[in-house]
Each structure stands twice: as C-alpha cells, then as structure tokens.
Design a protein around this motif. Sequence first.
Motif, PDB file in Angstrom:
ATOM      1  N   TRP A  50      -1.509  -7.662   2.973  1.00  0.00           N
ATOM      2  CA  TRP A  50      -1.026  -7.291   1.732  1.00  0.00           C
ATOM      3  C   TRP A  50       0.486  -7.456   1.281  1.00  0.00           C
ATOM      4  CZ3 TRP A  50      -5.838  -6.099   2.664  1.00  0.00           C
ATOM      5  CH2 TRP A  50      -6.895  -5.401   1.913  1.00  0.00           C
ATOM      6  N   GLY A  51       1.148  -7.517   2.437  1.00  0.00           N
ATOM      7  CA  GLY A  51       2.627  -7.868   2.077  1.00  0.00           C
ATOM      8  C   GLY A  51       3.119  -6.393   1.862  1.00  0.00           C
ATOM      9  N   ALA A  55       5.976   2.130   5.064  1.00  0.00           N
ATOM     10  CA  ALA A  55       5.735   3.269   4.516  1.00  0.00           C
ATOM     11  C   ALA A  55       4.466   3.272   3.336  1.00  0.00           C
ATOM     12  CB  ALA A  55       6.884   3.512   3.430  1.00  0.00           C
ATOM     13  N   HIS A  56       3.646   2.095   3.504  1.00  0.00           N
ATOM     14  CA  HIS A  56       2.641   2.110   2.737  1.00  0.00           C
ATOM     15  C   HIS A  56       1.314   2.521   3.290  1.00  0.00           C
ATOM     16  CE1 HIS A  56       5.246  -0.696   0.327  1.00  0.00           C
ATOM     17  NE2 HIS A  56       4.246  -0.668  -0.602  1.00  0.00           N
ATOM     18  N   GLN A  57       0.447   3.178   2.574  1.00  0.00           N
ATOM     19  CA  GLN A  57      -0.636   3.677   3.321  1.00  0.00           C
ATOM     20  C   GLN A  57      -1.933   2.893   2.987  1.00  0.00           C
ATOM     21  OE1 GLN A  57      -1.383   6.182   5.607  1.00  0.00           O
ATOM     22  NE2 GLN A  57      -3.361   5.178   5.737  1.00  0.00           N
ATOM     23  N   PRO A  58      -2.704   2.101   3.999  1.00  0.00           N
ATOM     24  CA  PRO A  58      -3.862   1.232   4.077  1.00  0.00           C
ATOM     25  C   PRO A  58      -5.131   2.266   3.876  1.00  0.00           C
ATOM     26  CG  PRO A  58      -2.787   0.554   5.854  1.00  0.00           C
ATOM     27  CD  PRO A  58      -1.929   1.811   5.372  1.00  0.00           C
ATOM     28  N   MET A  59      -6.070   2.227   2.829  1.00  0.00           N
ATOM     29  CA  MET A  59      -7.231   3.161   2.787  1.00  0.00           C
ATOM     30  C   MET A  59      -8.409   2.209   2.965  1.00  0.00           C
ATOM     31  SD  MET A  59      -6.347   5.989   1.771  1.00  0.00           S
ATOM     32  CE  MET A  59      -4.620   6.797   1.455  1.00  0.00           C
ATOM     33  N   VAL A  60      -9.585   2.580   3.820  1.00  0.00           N
ATOM     34  CA  VAL A  60     -10.729   1.856   4.202  1.00  0.00           C
ATOM     35  C   VAL A  60     -11.918   2.702   3.830  1.00  0.00           C
ATOM     36  CG1 VAL A  60     -12.007   0.508   5.606  1.00  0.00           C
ATOM     37  CG2 VAL A  60      -9.555   0.487   5.752  1.00  0.00           C
ATOM     38  N   GLY A 173      -6.227 -11.863  -0.204  1.00  0.00           N
ATOM     39  CA  GLY A 173      -6.466 -12.546   0.866  1.00  0.00           C
ATOM     40  C   GLY A 173      -6.736 -14.073   0.597  1.00  0.00           C
ATOM     41  N   GLY A 174      -6.661 -14.180  -0.552  1.00  0.00           N
ATOM     42  CA  GLY A 174      -6.725 -15.964  -1.115  1.00  0.00           C
ATOM     43  C   GLY A 174      -5.264 -16.104  -2.075  1.00  0.00           C
ATOM     44  N   GLU A 175      -5.143 -15.315  -3.020  1.00  0.00           N
ATOM     45  CA  GLU A 175      -3.977 -15.483  -3.915  1.00  0.00           C
ATOM     46  C   GLU A 175      -2.925 -14.936  -3.230  1.00  0.00           C
ATOM     47  OE1 GLU A 175      -4.195 -17.539  -6.410  1.00  0.00           O
ATOM     48  OE2 GLU A 175      -6.404 -17.364  -7.321  1.00  0.00           O
ATOM     49  N   ARG A 176      -1.722 -15.492  -3.576  1.00  0.00           N
ATOM     50  CA  ARG A 176      -0.523 -14.881  -3.095  1.00  0.00           C
ATOM     51  C   ARG A 176      -0.356 -13.463  -3.535  1.00  0.00           C
ATOM     52  NH1 ARG A 176       3.353 -18.142  -1.140  1.00  0.00           N
ATOM     53  NH2 ARG A 176       2.233 -20.018  -1.640  1.00  0.00           N
ATOM     54  N   LEU A 177      -0.066 -12.687  -2.586  1.00  0.00           N
ATOM     55  CA  LEU A 177       0.360 -11.115  -2.797  1.00  0.00           C
ATOM     56  C   LEU A 177       1.380 -10.654  -1.963  1.00  0.00           C
ATOM     57  CD1 LEU A 177      -0.423  -8.217  -4.162  1.00  0.00           C
ATOM     58  CD2 LEU A 177      -2.057  -8.169  -2.048  1.00  0.00           C
ATOM     59  N   ASP A 178       2.462 -10.091  -2.449  1.00  0.00           N
ATOM     60  CA  ASP A 178       3.469  -9.485  -1.672  1.00  0.00           C
ATOM     61  C   ASP A 178       3.745  -7.993  -2.310  1.00  0.00           C
ATOM     62  OD1 ASP A 178       5.724  -9.048  -0.022  1.00  0.00           O
ATOM     63  OD2 ASP A 178       6.622 -11.040  -0.649  1.00  0.00           O
ATOM     64  N   MET A 179       2.992  -7.161  -2.063  1.00  0.00           N
ATOM     65  CA  MET A 179       2.922  -6.001  -2.744  1.00  0.00           C
ATOM     66  C   MET A 179       4.337  -5.251  -2.627  1.00  0.00           C
ATOM     67  SD  MET A 179       0.609  -3.042  -1.506  1.00  0.00           S
ATOM     68  CE  MET A 179       0.622  -1.211  -2.338  1.00  0.00           C
ATOM     69  N   ALA A 180       4.929  -5.070  -1.435  1.00  0.00           N
ATOM     70  CA  ALA A 180       6.387  -4.374  -1.409  1.00  0.00           C
ATOM     71  C   ALA A 180       7.339  -5.147  -2.505  1.00  0.00           C
ATOM     72  CB  ALA A 180       6.884  -4.299  -0.097  1.00  0.00           C
ATOM     73  N   ALA A 181       7.442  -6.338  -2.209  1.00  0.00           N
ATOM     74  CA  ALA A 181       8.412  -7.110  -2.928  1.00  0.00           C
ATOM     75  C   ALA A 181       8.078  -7.068  -4.437  1.00  0.00           C
ATOM     76  CB  ALA A 181       8.408  -8.626  -2.612  1.00  0.00           C
ATOM     77  N   SER A 204      -7.957  -0.540  -0.075  1.00  0.00           N
ATOM     78  CA  SER A 204      -6.730  -0.431  -0.980  1.00  0.00           C
ATOM     79  C   SER A 204      -5.335  -0.170   0.189  1.00  0.00           C
ATOM     80  CB  SER A 204      -6.624   0.394  -2.043  1.00  0.00           C
ATOM     81  OG  SER A 204      -7.457   1.653  -1.645  1.00  0.00           O
ATOM     82  N   VAL A 205      -4.275  -0.551  -0.668  1.00  0.00           N
ATOM     83  CA  VAL A 205      -3.135  -0.130   0.128  1.00  0.00           C
ATOM     84  C   VAL A 205      -2.256   0.427  -1.049  1.00  0.00           C
ATOM     85  CG1 VAL A 205      -0.936  -0.833   1.241  1.00  0.00           C
ATOM     86  CG2 VAL A 205      -3.119  -1.899   1.586  1.00  0.00           C
ATOM     87  N   VAL A 206      -1.621   1.733  -0.766  1.00  0.00           N
ATOM     88  CA  VAL A 206      -1.007   2.655  -1.466  1.00  0.00           C
ATOM     89  C   VAL A 206       0.632   2.916  -1.211  1.00  0.00           C
ATOM     90  CG1 VAL A 206      -0.836   5.212  -2.222  1.00  0.00           C
ATOM     91  CG2 VAL A 206      -3.168   3.899  -1.692  1.00  0.00           C
ATOM     92  N   SER A 207       1.314   2.694  -2.361  1.00  0.00           N
ATOM     93  CA  SER A 207       2.809   2.915  -2.118  1.00  0.00           C
ATOM     94  C   SER A 207       3.358   4.112  -1.730  1.00  0.00           C
ATOM     95  CB  SER A 207       3.597   2.098  -3.398  1.00  0.00           C
ATOM     96  OG  SER A 207       3.611   3.082  -4.557  1.00  0.00           O
ATOM     97  N   PRO A 208       4.525   4.424  -1.541  1.00  0.00           N
ATOM     98  CA  PRO A 208       5.183   5.732  -1.357  1.00  0.00           C
ATOM     99  C   PRO A 208       5.048   6.756  -3.056  1.00  0.00           C
ATOM    100  CG  PRO A 208       6.291   4.510  -0.159  1.00  0.00           C
ATOM    101  CD  PRO A 208       5.351   3.759  -0.685  1.00  0.00           C
ATOM    102  N   ALA A 209       5.477   5.628  -3.902  1.00  0.00           N
ATOM    103  CA  ALA A 209       5.668   6.349  -5.454  1.00  0.00           C
ATOM    104  C   ALA A 209       4.223   6.525  -5.815  1.00  0.00           C
ATOM    105  CB  ALA A 209       6.229   5.106  -6.310  1.00  0.00           C
ATOM    106  N   ALA A 210       3.090   5.836  -5.408  1.00  0.00           N
ATOM    107  CA  ALA A 210       1.791   6.249  -5.867  1.00  0.00           C
ATOM    108  C   ALA A 210       1.370   7.556  -5.279  1.00  0.00           C
ATOM    109  CB  ALA A 210       0.748   4.961  -5.530  1.00  0.00           C
ATOM    110  N   TRP A 211       1.728   7.718  -3.938  1.00  0.00           N
ATOM    111  CA  TRP A 211       1.319   8.621  -3.280  1.00  0.00           C
ATOM    112  C   TRP A 211       2.173  10.125  -3.845  1.00  0.00           C
ATOM    113  CZ3 TRP A 211      -1.926   9.792   0.592  1.00  0.00           C
ATOM    114  CH2 TRP A 211      -1.850  11.120   1.145  1.00  0.00           C
ATOM    115  N   ARG A 212       3.237  10.046  -4.229  1.00  0.00           N
ATOM    116  CA  ARG A 212       3.762  10.980  -5.018  1.00  0.00           C
ATOM    117  C   ARG A 212       3.137  11.525  -6.196  1.00  0.00           C
ATOM    118  NH1 ARG A 212       8.323   8.534  -2.816  1.00  0.00           N
ATOM    119  NH2 ARG A 212       8.982   7.415  -4.949  1.00  0.00           N
TER     120      ARG A 212
END
Length: 395
Positions: A50-51, A55-60, A173-181, A204-212
């Motif tokens: 996911w890039g 600090a990011h939380q993956p969820m399955v 997994g196919g298209e470019r993704l750089d979640m943190a950047a 899904s992968v969750v950022s610290p801001a989303a967590w807050r």
Amino acid sequence: MSATPLLMVPGPIEVSPAVLAATSIAPPSHVSAAFIERFGSALGRMRAVWGADAAHQPMVLAGSGTLAMEQAIANVVDPGDAVVVVNTGYFSDRIAEIVTRRGGRARSVRAEPGAAIGADALRAELQAGPPPSVVCLTHVDTSTGVRVDVPSLAAAAKEAGALVVVDGVCATGGERLDMAAWGVDVALTASQKAIGLPVGLALSVVSPAAWRARERLRMPPALYLDWMVWQPIFEAYEAGRPSYFATPATTLIPALDVALGELLDADDGASRGMEAVFTRHERMGAAMRAGWAALGLDLLPEAGAEANTLSAIRLPEGVGPDLPARIGKRGVIVAGGLHPSIRHTYFRVGHMGWVTTQPELLLRTVEAVGAGLTDAGHPVDVGFAAIAVEAALDG
Ligand SMILES: *Cc1c(COP(=O)(O)O)cnc(C)c1O
C-alpha cells in the motif's frame, strides 16, 4: 480454444499457481503457529504493498470489498457529518449510499460516464457546501474503467481539512499507490481484484489521522466493523501471538501472504517490487489498448483516464450486448456493462494480477474478442490486432 475458459472479468481474476496451491490446504486453526506466522507476515506486507509506513494499521476482515467500504465509512463518519464523494460511476454511488445509511450527508461531484474528475472540480465542490470531514474517491471505477488521479485529489481534500478514503478495489496491487506520500487516510480493497486471491477478504490500511477520527466518533461502528476492536488482534498476530475476536479467514490469509509476497518479489530487470508491478500493469494495459484500437474499438474512458487494470469498451455499431456471451464461446470470459445509464452500450475486460505476467493470455483475450466480434457479424482482422498487441509488448 482451450477446455478451461480464461476468466478475464474485472474480478474475480485468475490467480497464480502459488496462490492456488496455498488455498488448497486443509483448513488451518487460527491459533496454529504456522497461521500466526503467515498472518503477521501478511499484515506487514500489506503496508509495503500500500505504500504505508509503520504508523499505519492494516485491517483484514472476512468479507467482500463492500464490507471494506462499510468498515471505512463506519469508522470515520458520524451521523450529520458532511462527506463529498468524487463520483465516477457505480461504485462511487455505492459509497455515497453507505454514507447516507450511516447518517452522513453525502454530496457528489459527478462525472459523465467515462469522464474523470480533477482536483479543480473537487475544490469547487468543497467550497460549494459545508466543509466535509471526509472525501471519498474511487481509484478505478470498475463500471466505467476510469482511473482518477488520487494524489492531486487527495491534496485538494487535505487543503480543505478532510480525511481521504480511497476505494481501491479494482486498483490496489495493480495501479500505482503510495498511501503515506499521497496523504490517503483509508485505502481499501478486496482480495479478488488486483491483489490476486479468491473472493473473501476485505482489506484496508488506516492512517493515524483516520484512527483519531475513529476515537472521536460519537456513534461507534457496528461491532464487527470497529477498528478499535480489531486493532489489538492484528497487533497480537504481528507480535507472533494468537488472539481472538471473530475467526479470521484461515485459508485465505496464508494465501494473502503468498500473493503479497509475489507482488513484493516482482523483478523485471529494470525495477523491483511494487514499481515493477505498476510498470507491468502500465505496459500490459497499453498493449490491451493497442489491441482494441487495432480491432477498431473505442474505449468508454476519456483519453488519459483509462485504468490499466481493466478496459471498458464501447460496442461497435450493430453489435449487441450479447457480445460477452459470444466471446465466452471462444473460451474467454469477459463482463458486460455495469453503469446503469449505459450498461447495454459497452463491455468490460479485466487485465490485472497474475495474467499480466502471462502475455500469451492477454493475446488470447484480444483474439477471443476479435473472434466474438466476427461471430456477431462484425468482421475484424484478428491477426492485425495480435500484431499490434505484440508490437506494444515489445516496444
Ligand atoms: C468490485 C468493486 C467493489 C465491490 O467489491 P465486492 O467484493 O464485489 O463487494 C467496490 N468498488 C470497486 C471499485 C470495485 O471494483
């Protein structure tokens, strides 16, 4: 024509031999040492694919992509919150509906089918109404084959102080993704699209801001969807310990680890890992488009907005919506239209995941589409299309 039809719909997709083997095992216990190891590994690999950073939380979760959409919205939207949906088709409408059912006030900036939406159009919408707490994007809308430019849209959303939720179900997994950047706060997908597994995992992968934002919610999510319930479970598995809230998908999760490992191990000589995966999808997407052009076919997406993971192709004059069935008789399964307002005017071909490592399967697909068109009374030069695909692959 081979006996086993080739599955070229935009999910579920053909999986790699290693993934197929990984799913063909006796069901593991969720507390077995082998399962714990693979689950922990898969969570870590999700960050890399996911890039995301540490600090990011993956969820399955066990479920389909729609569950991942439900989970994202339930954890960041409170009743009454304003949400802007960048609407490029059927799946954008779905997330707007999920927001509405959560009690959020969704408004859409809407494109004509086939058009993308740029950052300026989003900025105008952000200023036109109450400032939203969340902006939702569909990275690739599978109903139109349109890819939006996530980095510029995410930047516009951030300027307005909104969280960014990206439905990457036909992209990650196919298209470019750089979640943190890119500043994406929730990036979600499903196992059966470009990730390359059977159906059954909502990822899904969750950022610290989303967590807050989750921590601040007044109305907690449904129990099964709650990030705060799941987080200690994932943390335990990453630390090599079992933990239980609801039984994880013990057959699919080890296969997820295999699929993510294949992505991260990609190597085309020039680049490695996800960069190699992204450039491979770009090359294969371009080769498929060269094939469609050589067959005289027009695409639904406007120029520059075509996804690399699938093609949405207009039916030529005189060819009916039974074309996918005719192509199926030629041994390749493709999909019909999905966008309600235009569904009988186009068809869709997926080209993501493992098949992009097998150029001969892509060639077989273009040839089957050509044969189907000819069977439909619209003769085309299949040999010419094959040469165009091969030239694009070599170029
Ligand atoms: C397939 C898809 C979904 C829905 O996923 P399901 O697994 O069918 O629930 C959502 N969004 C997009 C962009 C998709 O392609």
